[in-house]
Design a protein around this motif. Structure first.
Motif, PDB file in Angstrom:
ATOM      1  N   SER A   3      17.040 -21.716  19.556  1.00  0.00           N
ATOM      2  CA  SER A   3      17.180 -21.210  18.185  1.00  0.00           C
ATOM      3  C   SER A   3      16.348 -22.044  17.209  1.00  0.00           C
ATOM      4  CB  SER A   3      18.642 -21.191  17.776  1.00  0.00           C
ATOM      5  OG  SER A   3      19.084 -22.506  17.660  1.00  0.00           O
ATOM      6  N   ALA A   6      12.824 -20.873  17.423  1.00  0.00           N
ATOM      7  CA  ALA A   6      12.716 -19.541  16.813  1.00  0.00           C
ATOM      8  C   ALA A   6      12.721 -19.671  15.296  1.00  0.00           C
ATOM      9  CB  ALA A   6      13.873 -18.664  17.262  1.00  0.00           C
ATOM     10  N   ALA A  10       9.933 -19.198  10.635  1.00  0.00           N
ATOM     11  CA  ALA A  10      10.580 -18.837   9.365  1.00  0.00           C
ATOM     12  C   ALA A  10      10.495 -20.007   8.394  1.00  0.00           C
ATOM     13  CB  ALA A  10      12.034 -18.449   9.605  1.00  0.00           C
ATOM     14  N   ARG A 230      10.949 -10.496   6.317  1.00  0.00           N
ATOM     15  CA  ARG A 230      11.901  -9.522   6.893  1.00  0.00           C
ATOM     16  C   ARG A 230      11.713  -9.349   8.397  1.00  0.00           C
ATOM     17  NH1 ARG A 230      10.330  -6.424   2.241  1.00  0.00           N
ATOM     18  NH2 ARG A 230       8.772  -5.442   3.563  1.00  0.00           N
ATOM     19  N   SER A 231      10.466  -9.556   8.867  1.00  0.00           N
ATOM     20  CA  SER A 231      10.122  -9.237  10.254  1.00  0.00           C
ATOM     21  C   SER A 231      10.791 -10.196  11.242  1.00  0.00           C
ATOM     22  CB  SER A 231       8.605  -9.315  10.407  1.00  0.00           C
ATOM     23  OG  SER A 231       8.259  -9.348  11.754  1.00  0.00           O
ATOM     24  N   ARG A 232      10.982  -9.682  12.511  1.00  0.00           N
ATOM     25  CA  ARG A 232      11.510 -10.557  13.548  1.00  0.00           C
ATOM     26  C   ARG A 232      10.387 -11.140  14.398  1.00  0.00           C
ATOM     27  NH1 ARG A 232      15.369  -7.660  16.968  1.00  0.00           N
ATOM     28  NH2 ARG A 232      14.581  -5.751  16.049  1.00  0.00           N
ATOM     29  N   HIS A 233       9.132 -10.778  14.060  1.00  0.00           N
ATOM     30  CA  HIS A 233       8.002 -11.249  14.863  1.00  0.00           C
ATOM     31  C   HIS A 233       7.521 -12.612  14.386  1.00  0.00           C
ATOM     32  CE1 HIS A 233       7.684  -7.555  17.049  1.00  0.00           C
ATOM     33  NE2 HIS A 233       7.775  -6.886  15.916  1.00  0.00           N
ATOM     34  N   ALA A 234       7.631 -13.600  15.288  1.00  0.00           N
ATOM     35  CA  ALA A 234       7.226 -14.967  14.936  1.00  0.00           C
ATOM     36  C   ALA A 234       5.738 -15.008  14.566  1.00  0.00           C
ATOM     37  CB  ALA A 234       7.518 -15.912  16.087  1.00  0.00           C
ATOM     38  N   LYS A 237       5.067 -14.118  11.038  1.00  0.00           N
ATOM     39  CA  LYS A 237       5.504 -15.185  10.121  1.00  0.00           C
ATOM     40  C   LYS A 237       4.471 -16.309  10.091  1.00  0.00           C
ATOM     41  CE  LYS A 237      10.503 -14.512  10.793  1.00  0.00           C
ATOM     42  NZ  LYS A 237      10.906 -13.843   9.563  1.00  0.00           N
TER      43      LYS A 237
END
Ligand code: HEM
Length: 268
Positions: A3, A6, A10, A230-234, A237
């Protein structure tokens, strides 16, 4: 992926945003300082003709009382608007001083409309423009300020605060268009070691890109930043964090150039 790894993209994105805002805040405070030290001092001491100590399209014009009054109001309110805009984006003030945030927000949106309308007046009625293309570019900025400001206000009144925040950030970007223009022009001159693609009437290719880009590029970067948040794609980001970091670097160069070449010489 753990985590913590991940969360790294962000965090990078947040840091890049905070880094850009810190550089921009320094540059906007320098703008406020210049306005007060140059226009503020000359206006308060009644030396209106001395506005023209720096190059202007149409600053003080003897006998044009209305034009001079609109010009004075426009430049002096620019300092208040810029300060109010910066205050709106400071997260601590937004979270811990909601009443202050609401009042500075009302002031910011009212002044944004006053600045856009007085700017349109100076451009269209007083004919203060260098080339028709740069005139069109600043008029489009005025239209966007009025539309985005109205959207930010509407969403706040509807208590849709998440969407309000997005429209408020868009409004900040277009209101900062005239500041970005100065930063962009001076940054470009420093990076290229000269005014490449520029003319005295702001109609060279680089001038035209800057005139529209002064608000369209910051808006595009903001949209990418928000989409990446907003995106979940690292990867998105990280890409956005790199772009915002590059923007922070260019902003720093532009702020230095603007203070050294555009404002400083008329203050010391
Ligand atoms: C909303 C944010 C704005 C800010 C903070 C702002 C700030 C300023 C400042 C500081 C000046 C003095 C010129 C200088 O020393 O460089 C100025 C002049 C001027 N502004 Fe604005 N302005 C804004 C919006 C606009 C808009 C939207 C327009 C046009 C639609 C506009 C049109 C003008 C014109 C025509 C002048 C006179 C330029 C000259 O005679 O050289 N401004 N503004």
């Amino acid at each position: 992926m753990s985590s913590s790894s991940a969360a790294l993209p962000a965090r990078l994105l947040r840091w890049s945003g905070a880094g850009w805002f810190s550089v921009a805040a320094i540059g906007q405070l320098a703008f406020v300082g210049f306005i007060l030290a140059f226009y503020g001092v000359r206006t308060v001491t009644g030396r209106f003709a001395a506005w023209n100590d720096k190059p202007l399209i149409k600053g003080y014009i003897g006998g044009d009382d209305i034009g001079n009054a609109v010009f004075a109001a426009h430049v002096l309110l620019a300092a208040v608007l810029t300060l109010a805009g910066l205050m709106q984006l400071i997260p601590d003030l937004r979270r811990n001083r909601p009443r202050l945030h609401r009042w500075t927000g009302r002031l910011f949106l009212t002044l944004a409309a006053v600045m856009a309308l007085s700017g349109v007046w100076l451009t269209v009625v007083r004919q203060s423009w260098l080339s028709s293309i740069s005139g069109v570019a600043i008029l489009l900025d005025a239209v966007l300020i009025l539309i985005f400001g109205a959207m930010a206000l509407r969403r706040a009144l509807q208590r849709r605060f998440e969407v309000h925040r997005v429209w408020a950030m868009r409004t900040f970007m277009v209101v900062s268009g005239v500041w970005f223009l100065r930063i962009g022009l001076m940054g470009w001159i420093l990076v290229n070691r000269g005014p490449v693609g520029m003319t005295d009437t702001m109609s060279g290719p680089a001038d035209i890109v800057m005139a529209f880009g002064s608000y369209l590029i910051p808006l595009a970067v903001l949209e990418l930043y928000l989409a990446a948040t907003r995106s979940r794609h690292a990867a998105l980001k990280v890409l956005a964090a790199l772009l915002v970091s590059a923007a922070a670097l260019f902003t720093a160069v532009g702020v230095f150039g603007t203070v050294a070449l555009m404002w400083g010489p008329y203050l010391w």
